[in-house]
Design an enzyme around this catalytic site. Structure first.
Site, PDB file in Angstrom:
ATOM      1  N   ARG A 106       0.975  -1.129  -0.037  1.00 29.07           N
ATOM      2  CA  ARG A 106      -0.028  -0.062  -0.014  1.00 29.07           C
ATOM      3  C   ARG A 106       0.925   1.337  -0.106  1.00 29.07           C
ATOM      4  O   ARG A 106       1.888   1.315   0.762  1.00 29.07           O
ATOM      5  CB  ARG A 106      -0.771  -0.190   1.360  1.00 29.07           C
ATOM      6  CG  ARG A 106      -1.624   1.312   1.528  1.00 29.07           C
ATOM      7  CD  ARG A 106      -2.510   1.685   2.325  1.00 29.07           C
ATOM      8  NE  ARG A 106      -3.660   1.058   2.117  1.00 29.07           N
ATOM      9  CZ  ARG A 106      -4.912   1.097   2.597  1.00 29.07           C
ATOM     10  NH1 ARG A 106      -5.018   2.207   3.528  1.00 29.07           N
ATOM     11  NH2 ARG A 106      -6.128   0.574   2.102  1.00 29.07           N
ATOM     12  N   HIS A 133      -7.531   0.603  -6.115  1.00 33.51           N
ATOM     13  CA  HIS A 133      -7.780  -0.007  -4.705  1.00 33.51           C
ATOM     14  C   HIS A 133      -8.429  -1.248  -5.120  1.00 33.51           C
ATOM     15  O   HIS A 133      -9.628  -1.618  -4.833  1.00 33.51           O
ATOM     16  CB  HIS A 133      -8.467   0.826  -4.000  1.00 33.51           C
ATOM     17  CG  HIS A 133      -8.557   0.412  -2.347  1.00 33.51           C
ATOM     18  ND1 HIS A 133      -7.678  -0.658  -2.098  1.00 33.51           N
ATOM     19  CD2 HIS A 133      -8.963   0.994  -1.306  1.00 33.51           C
ATOM     20  CE1 HIS A 133      -7.782  -0.805  -0.785  1.00 33.51           C
ATOM     21  NE2 HIS A 133      -8.601   0.013  -0.192  1.00 33.51           N
ATOM     22  N   ASP A 229     -16.961   8.386  -1.442  1.00 33.93           N
ATOM     23  CA  ASP A 229     -15.495   7.945  -0.580  1.00 33.93           C
ATOM     24  C   ASP A 229     -15.227   9.433  -0.138  1.00 33.93           C
ATOM     25  O   ASP A 229     -15.896  10.367  -0.439  1.00 33.93           O
ATOM     26  CB  ASP A 229     -14.455   7.673  -1.582  1.00 33.93           C
ATOM     27  CG  ASP A 229     -13.099   7.478  -1.053  1.00 33.93           C
ATOM     28  OD1 ASP A 229     -13.259   7.237   0.115  1.00 33.93           O
ATOM     29  OD2 ASP A 229     -12.374   7.074  -1.951  1.00 33.93           O
TER      30      ASP A 229
HETATM   31  N1   CP Z   1     -10.934   0.828   2.922  1.00 32.54           N
HETATM   32  C1   CP Z   1      -9.588   0.677   3.368  1.00 32.54           C
HETATM   33  O1   CP Z   1      -8.944   0.264   2.560  1.00 32.54           O
HETATM   34  O2   CP Z   1      -9.625   1.013   4.514  1.00 32.54           O
HETATM   35  P1   CP Z   1      -8.104   1.231   5.517  1.00 32.54           P
HETATM   36  O3   CP Z   1      -7.672   2.421   4.798  1.00 32.54           O
HETATM   37  O4   CP Z   1      -8.428   1.087   6.733  1.00 32.54           O
HETATM   38  O5   CP Z   1      -7.341  -0.074   5.102  1.00 32.54           O
HETATM   39  N1  NVA Z   2      -9.428   7.473  -1.597  1.00 33.90           N
HETATM   40  C1  NVA Z   2      -9.401   6.884  -0.360  1.00 33.90           C
HETATM   41  C2  NVA Z   2      -9.664   5.542  -0.053  1.00 33.90           C
HETATM   42  C3  NVA Z   2      -9.410   4.931   1.129  1.00 33.90           C
HETATM   43  C4  NVA Z   2      -9.512   3.565   1.409  1.00 33.90           C
HETATM   44  C5  NVA Z   2      -7.889   7.287   0.088  1.00 33.90           C
HETATM   45  O1  NVA Z   2      -6.920   7.014  -0.814  1.00 33.90           O
HETATM   46  O2  NVA Z   2      -7.435   7.726   0.986  1.00 33.90           O
END
Ligand code: CP
Ligand code: NVA
Length: 328
Positions: A106, A133, A229
């Site tokens: 990530r 994602h 989101d």
């Molecule tokens: N939805 C999601 O990826 O949540 P986190 O940032 O908590 O992993």
């Molecule tokens: N768009 C958001 C998604 C988090 C799961 C971010 O990247 O922060």
């Protein structure tokens, strides 16, 4: 279908049949978990999970899914490893691939995932980049299936910042799954043209539509799924808050929007969500801009129509399916 050894870098790399298979596998794993049926199919394997950005759901899902499958896990956080400071991505990939059977990443640019994948002999799983994602949308579509008993033909609208990782991934996933996708956002926050064209080409093959509108009523009417989101994603500069709030306030998911949607419509959000002022950032934003919620009202978030915690749970089952399919 052959998944063994493959990366899970973005939805675009998988066929609709493969994506449906992974959702089905996740449903099987969910049943096994509920029935307390052991499924330690990957004993003696180990994975590394690299997080250059914060996480609750993704990290916990990878860790618990790995444990359930009998695997060992090493967490590498934003500090404490050599990656990106003394050691290149290329060297890190080559080192970790000698020690581990799979690697989650990530972080920032999708190009980092690509570089890890090019230099690793073991699968690389994308746990979120600036652009995509993919494990999130797998969980989202499992949740849609659980609610409606079908996926194809569902009418889906994404409200908000549609050029972030979630907007991009949902548009492509909808196209692949034969779901009619509407993006309801100010034009400057629509996905980039190249990706829109790719989505439209897939949608034509899968017999569904990709639509863009700035009109909230059009975005909400006749829809089965209303998704949103955060307005500012991880890694973006704090200076964008003011403009983003101004641009996206009309696209906040409210009960008026849910009432315009179909009667059995559901509300979805990948989380975390700013639906009240009970968080540190929520409080700061409230004090600075005088607002008590952002992308969704507390009323909608807490309503019966809200499936956000089902999505969160399904992260674990779908991540388990991805790891099992690519490692077994
Ligand atoms: N939805 C999601 O990826 O949540 P986190 O940032 O908590 O992993
Ligand atoms: N768009 C958001 C998604 C988090 C799961 C971010 O990247 O922060």
């Amino acid at each position: 279908m052959d998944f063994k050894g493959r990366d899970f870098s973005k939805v675009l790399d998988y066929t609709p049949e493969e994506l449906r298979y992974l959702i089905g596998l996740a449903i099987t794993f969910k049943e096994k978990k509920k029935n307390k049926e052991p499924h330690r199919y990957l004993q003696n394997k180990n994975i590394a999970i690299i997080f250059e950005k914060d996480s609750t759901r993704t990290r916990c899902s990878f860790e618990v899914a790995a444990h359930d499958l009998g695997m060992g896990v090493t967490y590498l956080g934003p500090s404490g490893s050599q990656m990106g400071k003394k050691e290149t991505i290329k060297d890190t990939a080559r080192v970790l691939a000698r020690i581990y059977d799979g690697i989650e990443y990530r972080g920032f640019s999708q190009s980092i995932i690509d570089e890890l994948a090019e230099n690793s002999s073991v699968p690389i799983w994308n746990g979120l980049t600036d652009e995509f994602h993919p494990t999130q949308v797998l969980a989202d579509f499992m949740t849609i299936y659980e609610n409606f008993g079908r996926i194809k033909g569902i009418n889906f609208t994404y409200f908000g910042d549609a050029r972030n990782n979630m907007g991009n991934s949902l548009m492509i996933m909808c196209a692949k799954m034969g779901v009619n996708f509407t993006c309801c956002a100010p034009k400057q926050l629509w996905p980039n043209e190249e990706l829109i064209n790719i989505a439209k080409a897939i949608a034509e093959e899968e017999d569904c539509t990709i639509t863009f509108t700035e009109n909230v009523e059009e975005g909400a009417t006749n829809k089965d799924v209303i998704y949103t989101d955060v307005w500012v994603s991880m890694g973006e500069d704090d200076s964008v808050w003011e403009e983003r709030i101004k641009l996206l306030s009309p696209y906040k998911v409210t009960s008026e929007i849910m009432n315009m949607a179909n009667e059995n419509a559901i509300f979805m959000h990948c989380l975390p969500s700013f639906h009240n002022t009970d968080t540190k950032i929520g409080k700061e934003i409230s004090e600075k801009f005088g607002i008590n919620d952002m992308e969704v009202t507390d009323e909608v978030f807490e309503s019966k129509q809200s499936k956000v915690f089902d999505e969160a749970e399904n992260r674990m089952h779908t991540i388990k399916a991805v790891m099992y399919a690519t490692l077994k």
